[in-house]
Design an enzyme around this catalytic site. Sequence first.
Site, PDB file in Angstrom:
ATOM      1  N   GLY A  56       0.811  -1.200   0.000  1.00  0.00           N
ATOM      2  CA  GLY A  56       0.000   0.000   0.000  1.00  0.00           C
ATOM      3  C   GLY A  56       0.851   1.259   0.000  1.00  0.00           C
ATOM      4  N   GLU A  93      -1.571  -2.292  -6.681  1.00  0.00           N
ATOM      5  CA  GLU A  93      -2.286  -1.136  -7.222  1.00  0.00           C
ATOM      6  C   GLU A  93      -1.348   0.040  -7.463  1.00  0.00           C
ATOM      7  OE1 GLU A  93      -3.420  -0.549  -2.769  1.00  0.00           O
ATOM      8  OE2 GLU A  93      -2.495  -2.068  -4.036  1.00  0.00           O
TER       9      GLU A  93
END
Length: 440
Positions: free
Chosen positions: A213, A236
């Site tokens: 993250g 991501e």
Amino acid sequence: MKKQIKYVSAAEAVRVIKSGDHVHLSSVASAPQCLIQAMCDRGRNHELKDVHIHHLHTEGPAPYADPEFEGVFQLDSFFVGGNVRKVTQSGYADYIPVFLSETQKLYRSGVLPCNVAMIQVSEPDAHGYVSLGTSVDATLAAVECAEHVIAVINKYVPRSFGDAFIHVDDIDIFVQDDKPLEEAHFSVPNEIETAIGKNCAALIEDGACLQMGIGAIPNAVLAQLGNHKDLGIHTEMFADGVLPLVESGVINGRNKAIDKGKMVSTFLMGSQKVYDFIDNNPGVAMMDVGYTNDPFIIAKNPKVTAINSALQVDLTGQICADSLGTKFYSGVGGQIDFIYGASRSEGGKAILAMPSVTNKGVSKIASTLTLGAGVVTTRAHAHWFVTEYGAVNLYGKSLQERARLIISVAHPDHQEELDKAAFERYGAHHTYIKATTQTK
């Protein structure tokens, strides 16, 4: 053959925005600042009202969220970055709770309209294709669904591969603005973050496929992986912390089952070194967020190790990662997407990591979550939990066992009070915590 592009000014481009429209902005470093300023100028001139703005995290100024534009622009973001956190907490902006994987679905399903997509792209190549560079995420879906697509052509936007390419025929209005992209710089991990990084790194096996993250802890973990082998990336986002590991060969993607040898991401957040790294690099695939964050796609790779941060955890393993009470901090993001995917990956590990106390010494491990706290990761999703005091695996553990394990990695100054709270709630005694603590 290249299409002849007709450029207009930013002020002319944003004339297509009408009152009541929904406007999507490309994310992070790719937020089109010249269009944002021109749109806000129209707002100041009382030409617009009730315009809804949507985006993920963005870097740089976000003036449309300022109180002066109340009734003119309404920011309903998919993720709350630092530049709009204060106004969101104050009620001048709002947030749409959504898994990162489904942000694209909001547009493609028609749940949210997209009247105007304002994006920033690379210069077109000889075949008329531009690249979305650092922001594919939900931006590709916005481009597909928008009534009007305004693109800032910027020579500093890297030419990234994967799902990043769109043809100039799919763009309605062109603006040229060659300004360097916004950079994000991260501080050197402190002593606590380094300890957490070491505890997380001890759980990462050779051949693992990593998701990290945003923030100091993921960077602290990466700093501890110099002796690992054959790591992959499916995430991501990534930042500068991966670059030394790529250069040394630690990250090579050889063990990945899909996108073998490639680093997969959906947006980027880092320094110019990161943007230079992905430019014309076929080893990096910038993909639609519906691909990168699909838990079932994630799980196709072996040993997926997902490491995410938290704000607070209770003694049952409920993880708060977006808001505490009335204070909103970020959003759901991709945490559940990757925790769910990692837990279903062969040999995968889902890890939540955080310091045991706040900067003021308040325990972040609580008997119950703060009233109003947002549960991002449920107790049923929680597997590995890590602080600077160790790592414990909550998977398959009863509520009493979880309480003992979580207390075992709390700050020593707070263990007694947590033990009393656990006993009152579950009859779970602290006396044999050490016997049940798992560290690997």
